[in-house]
Design a protein around this motif. Sequence first.
Motif, PDB file in Angstrom:
ATOM      1  N   ALA A 379      52.690  40.490  43.740  1.00  0.00           N
ATOM      2  CA  ALA A 379      54.035  41.020  43.966  1.00  0.00           C
ATOM      3  C   ALA A 379      54.046  42.546  43.955  1.00  0.00           C
ATOM      4  O   ALA A 379      54.836  43.180  44.671  1.00  0.00           O
ATOM      5  CB  ALA A 379      54.988  40.474  42.905  1.00  0.00           C
ATOM      6  N   ASN A 380      53.192  43.124  43.156  1.00  0.00           N
ATOM      7  CA  ASN A 380      53.156  44.579  43.036  1.00  0.00           C
ATOM      8  C   ASN A 380      52.175  45.241  44.005  1.00  0.00           C
ATOM      9  O   ASN A 380      52.012  46.461  43.987  1.00  0.00           O
ATOM     10  CB  ASN A 380      52.765  44.973  41.609  1.00  0.00           C
ATOM     11  CG  ASN A 380      53.860  44.639  40.613  1.00  0.00           C
ATOM     12  OD1 ASN A 380      55.038  44.708  40.934  1.00  0.00           O
ATOM     13  ND2 ASN A 380      53.455  44.256  39.406  1.00  0.00           N
ATOM     14  N   TYR A 381      51.521  44.405  44.838  1.00  0.00           N
ATOM     15  CA  TYR A 381      50.443  44.936  45.668  1.00  0.00           C
ATOM     16  C   TYR A 381      50.924  46.025  46.627  1.00  0.00           C
ATOM     17  O   TYR A 381      50.286  47.075  46.764  1.00  0.00           O
ATOM     18  CB  TYR A 381      49.789  43.790  46.459  1.00  0.00           C
ATOM     19  CG  TYR A 381      48.560  44.201  47.214  1.00  0.00           C
ATOM     20  CD1 TYR A 381      47.388  44.539  46.532  1.00  0.00           C
ATOM     21  CD2 TYR A 381      48.562  44.274  48.607  1.00  0.00           C
ATOM     22  CE1 TYR A 381      46.253  44.932  47.208  1.00  0.00           C
ATOM     23  CE2 TYR A 381      47.424  44.674  49.305  1.00  0.00           C
ATOM     24  CZ  TYR A 381      46.279  44.993  48.591  1.00  0.00           C
ATOM     25  OH  TYR A 381      45.146  45.384  49.278  1.00  0.00           O
ATOM     26  N   LEU A 382      52.060  45.775  47.308  1.00  0.00           N
ATOM     27  CA  LEU A 382      52.579  46.758  48.260  1.00  0.00           C
ATOM     28  C   LEU A 382      52.905  48.074  47.564  1.00  0.00           C
ATOM     29  O   LEU A 382      52.509  49.145  48.028  1.00  0.00           O
ATOM     30  CB  LEU A 382      53.837  46.203  48.940  1.00  0.00           C
ATOM     31  CG  LEU A 382      54.566  47.161  49.894  1.00  0.00           C
ATOM     32  CD1 LEU A 382      53.645  47.586  51.022  1.00  0.00           C
ATOM     33  CD2 LEU A 382      55.833  46.511  50.436  1.00  0.00           C
ATOM     34  N   LEU A 383      53.605  47.984  46.437  1.00  0.00           N
ATOM     35  CA  LEU A 383      53.964  49.190  45.692  1.00  0.00           C
ATOM     36  C   LEU A 383      52.722  49.919  45.201  1.00  0.00           C
ATOM     37  O   LEU A 383      52.645  51.156  45.280  1.00  0.00           O
ATOM     38  CB  LEU A 383      54.867  48.816  44.515  1.00  0.00           C
ATOM     39  CG  LEU A 383      55.287  49.975  43.593  1.00  0.00           C
ATOM     40  CD1 LEU A 383      56.057  51.026  44.382  1.00  0.00           C
ATOM     41  CD2 LEU A 383      56.112  49.441  42.430  1.00  0.00           C
ATOM     42  N   ALA A 389      48.284  55.645  47.922  1.00  0.00           N
ATOM     43  CA  ALA A 389      48.286  56.482  49.121  1.00  0.00           C
ATOM     44  C   ALA A 389      49.012  57.796  48.867  1.00  0.00           C
ATOM     45  O   ALA A 389      48.557  58.874  49.280  1.00  0.00           O
ATOM     46  CB  ALA A 389      48.935  55.727  50.277  1.00  0.00           C
ATOM     47  N   GLN A 390      50.146  57.700  48.169  1.00  0.00           N
ATOM     48  CA  GLN A 390      50.902  58.906  47.851  1.00  0.00           C
ATOM     49  C   GLN A 390      50.097  59.848  46.966  1.00  0.00           C
ATOM     50  O   GLN A 390      50.111  61.070  47.155  1.00  0.00           O
ATOM     51  CB  GLN A 390      52.230  58.519  47.167  1.00  0.00           C
ATOM     52  CG  GLN A 390      53.217  59.671  47.003  1.00  0.00           C
ATOM     53  CD  GLN A 390      52.966  60.491  45.743  1.00  0.00           C
ATOM     54  OE1 GLN A 390      52.409  59.969  44.781  1.00  0.00           O
ATOM     55  NE2 GLN A 390      53.355  61.762  45.759  1.00  0.00           N
ATOM     56  N   ALA A 391      49.359  59.275  46.015  1.00  0.00           N
ATOM     57  CA  ALA A 391      48.527  60.086  45.124  1.00  0.00           C
ATOM     58  C   ALA A 391      47.423  60.791  45.901  1.00  0.00           C
ATOM     59  O   ALA A 391      47.111  61.967  45.641  1.00  0.00           O
ATOM     60  CB  ALA A 391      47.935  59.205  44.025  1.00  0.00           C
ATOM     61  N   GLN A 392      46.845  60.086  46.857  1.00  0.00           N
ATOM     62  CA  GLN A 392      45.788  60.689  47.672  1.00  0.00           C
ATOM     63  C   GLN A 392      46.330  61.816  48.538  1.00  0.00           C
ATOM     64  O   GLN A 392      45.707  62.879  48.676  1.00  0.00           O
ATOM     65  CB  GLN A 392      45.142  59.606  48.552  1.00  0.00           C
ATOM     66  CG  GLN A 392      44.283  58.603  47.798  1.00  0.00           C
ATOM     67  CD  GLN A 392      43.047  59.245  47.198  1.00  0.00           C
ATOM     68  OE1 GLN A 392      42.338  59.994  47.863  1.00  0.00           O
ATOM     69  NE2 GLN A 392      42.799  58.962  45.923  1.00  0.00           N
ATOM     70  N   GLN A 420      51.602  53.276  60.039  1.00  0.00           N
ATOM     71  CA  GLN A 420      51.667  52.311  58.937  1.00  0.00           C
ATOM     72  C   GLN A 420      52.955  52.496  58.131  1.00  0.00           C
ATOM     73  O   GLN A 420      53.581  51.522  57.698  1.00  0.00           O
ATOM     74  CB  GLN A 420      50.447  52.465  58.010  1.00  0.00           C
ATOM     75  CG  GLN A 420      49.102  52.390  58.714  1.00  0.00           C
ATOM     76  CD  GLN A 420      48.928  51.133  59.544  1.00  0.00           C
ATOM     77  OE1 GLN A 420      49.434  50.053  59.198  1.00  0.00           O
ATOM     78  NE2 GLN A 420      48.242  51.265  60.676  1.00  0.00           N
ATOM     79  N   VAL A 421      53.359  53.766  57.944  1.00  0.00           N
ATOM     80  CA  VAL A 421      54.596  54.040  57.216  1.00  0.00           C
ATOM     81  C   VAL A 421      55.789  53.446  57.961  1.00  0.00           C
ATOM     82  O   VAL A 421      56.693  52.843  57.358  1.00  0.00           O
ATOM     83  CB  VAL A 421      54.783  55.561  57.013  1.00  0.00           C
ATOM     84  CG1 VAL A 421      56.197  55.873  56.481  1.00  0.00           C
ATOM     85  CG2 VAL A 421      53.733  56.098  56.049  1.00  0.00           C
ATOM     86  N   PHE A 427      59.762  46.803  57.640  1.00  0.00           N
ATOM     87  CA  PHE A 427      59.742  45.611  56.780  1.00  0.00           C
ATOM     88  C   PHE A 427      60.814  45.727  55.690  1.00  0.00           C
ATOM     89  O   PHE A 427      61.534  44.778  55.408  1.00  0.00           O
ATOM     90  CB  PHE A 427      58.357  45.443  56.147  1.00  0.00           C
ATOM     91  CG  PHE A 427      58.241  44.278  55.205  1.00  0.00           C
ATOM     92  CD1 PHE A 427      57.985  43.004  55.674  1.00  0.00           C
ATOM     93  CD2 PHE A 427      58.414  44.453  53.829  1.00  0.00           C
ATOM     94  CE1 PHE A 427      57.885  41.927  54.797  1.00  0.00           C
ATOM     95  CE2 PHE A 427      58.331  43.393  52.955  1.00  0.00           C
ATOM     96  CZ  PHE A 427      58.057  42.118  53.443  1.00  0.00           C
ATOM     97  N   LEU A 428      60.921  46.927  55.104  1.00  0.00           N
ATOM     98  CA  LEU A 428      61.920  47.137  54.054  1.00  0.00           C
ATOM     99  C   LEU A 428      63.338  46.970  54.596  1.00  0.00           C
ATOM    100  O   LEU A 428      64.216  46.394  53.929  1.00  0.00           O
ATOM    101  CB  LEU A 428      61.759  48.536  53.443  1.00  0.00           C
ATOM    102  CG  LEU A 428      60.484  48.776  52.620  1.00  0.00           C
ATOM    103  CD1 LEU A 428      60.407  50.224  52.198  1.00  0.00           C
ATOM    104  CD2 LEU A 428      60.432  47.867  51.404  1.00  0.00           C
TER     105      LEU A 428
END
Length: 434
Positions: A379-383, A389-392, A420-421, A427-428
């Motif tokens: 369930a948390n995989y997407l987040l 990605a944001q950290a990178q 991808q974004v 999807f959201l």
Amino acid sequence: MTNDNMPLFLANSRFGWSKPARIEEFNKLQSINSKATTRIVFQGKNVDIPIIRIPIELPKYRMANGRTASLQAEHLAKHPNIRADMFSGDSELWDAQETQHNLLLQLAKQSDLQKYFEETCNIQVDPLLLDEKGFVVNGNRRLSVWRELLFQIPDKYSHFRYIDVAILPHSNEKEIDRLEATLQIEKDIKADYSWDAQANMMLAKQKRDGFSNKELAELYSMKESEVKELMDMLNYADEYLTSRNKKNLWSQVSDHEFAFKRMVASRPKISGVGSQEIFTQAAFTLIEKPEEAGGRLYDAIPAIVESLDIVKDKLQEEFQVSPIQTDHSVDDLFGEVCEEIDLPLALEIQKPENIDKARKIIVEVIESQKQLKKDAKSANYLLDCCARAQAQLSAAVQDGLRPESKLQGVSYQLDQIQIQVDKIRYFLSQHVKN
């Protein structure tokens, strides 16, 4: 019928001459200058000991042999009608020597030592070490194999009729223990000993010669904490075997080293005597039939700790035990002694008629909690991916926006990221409700 020229030992003895005959033979042979010697570290110094050649029947096995500590206890448990001091009484007696011989042979077969010496090209190289009374300090297994081969096929193995030995200087049991430990460390004790045999050997040294955990740690090049852990594991294993009416049947726990190691590591994390006892009994049910827990007790036992409250609730639903009556004056003095329901529940699930049912409940809880964790992770995989990605990208902005950075291909990567974004945002928009 005997005569005056017959030696002081029985002609058909296989397991050692009488003590007077052994001593007489040693005195005779040691009076002859021997050019061959063996060097050992003994009594705190290097010692060169003459090598002498003796009949293979002469020496006796040492009962305080570390390798056979567990086997001896198990043998007594399996044969309750034999004398209880078989291995702790008079070591000169035939029945003790014969029994020890068979136990040593059992070990020799497990380590392929017997198979090795069945090849006639493999002969004795190193001398056996004997104490001054003729008991074998080092080389008991080899001696048992040679004796058995010679007894079974005397012509083929006639080269074992006489063997090389070295007689240690006068010493006490503690000094012999230290020598035995040194020789075992050189050969890597873990290669030759099951964990329970090692623990029982150390326990025997504590009881017989008064070694502390610290002294044992120094003796076997271990940490004191490792010795304590091993002793705690042995206590759990003893409790488990006793609870299953299998006391001292150590072979039944030899394969569960990591399970008992996990128990020792896990139990301190549990508060409350009652909860600790439920954990212990729950772990015992899995050890009894590890295949029903997926075969990986190393993972299953800590999982009991993580889900202990749920395990207790499910067990209570099934067994409906009644709370014990507690003396609250005792609670006032010492704090809460235990949960009122936990000890009766622990007693209930260890009853033979309830063990299988309890095990099924415990395994079901472990598996259901494992699945919940997987589901939560999914369930948390997407987040989680977006966060990484944001950290990178944050790291790229902070450390990568420099004149010397390679810029070729960066624009293409940003375009791919934007694609991808956009997919995620679409999807959201379809699934997130305002």
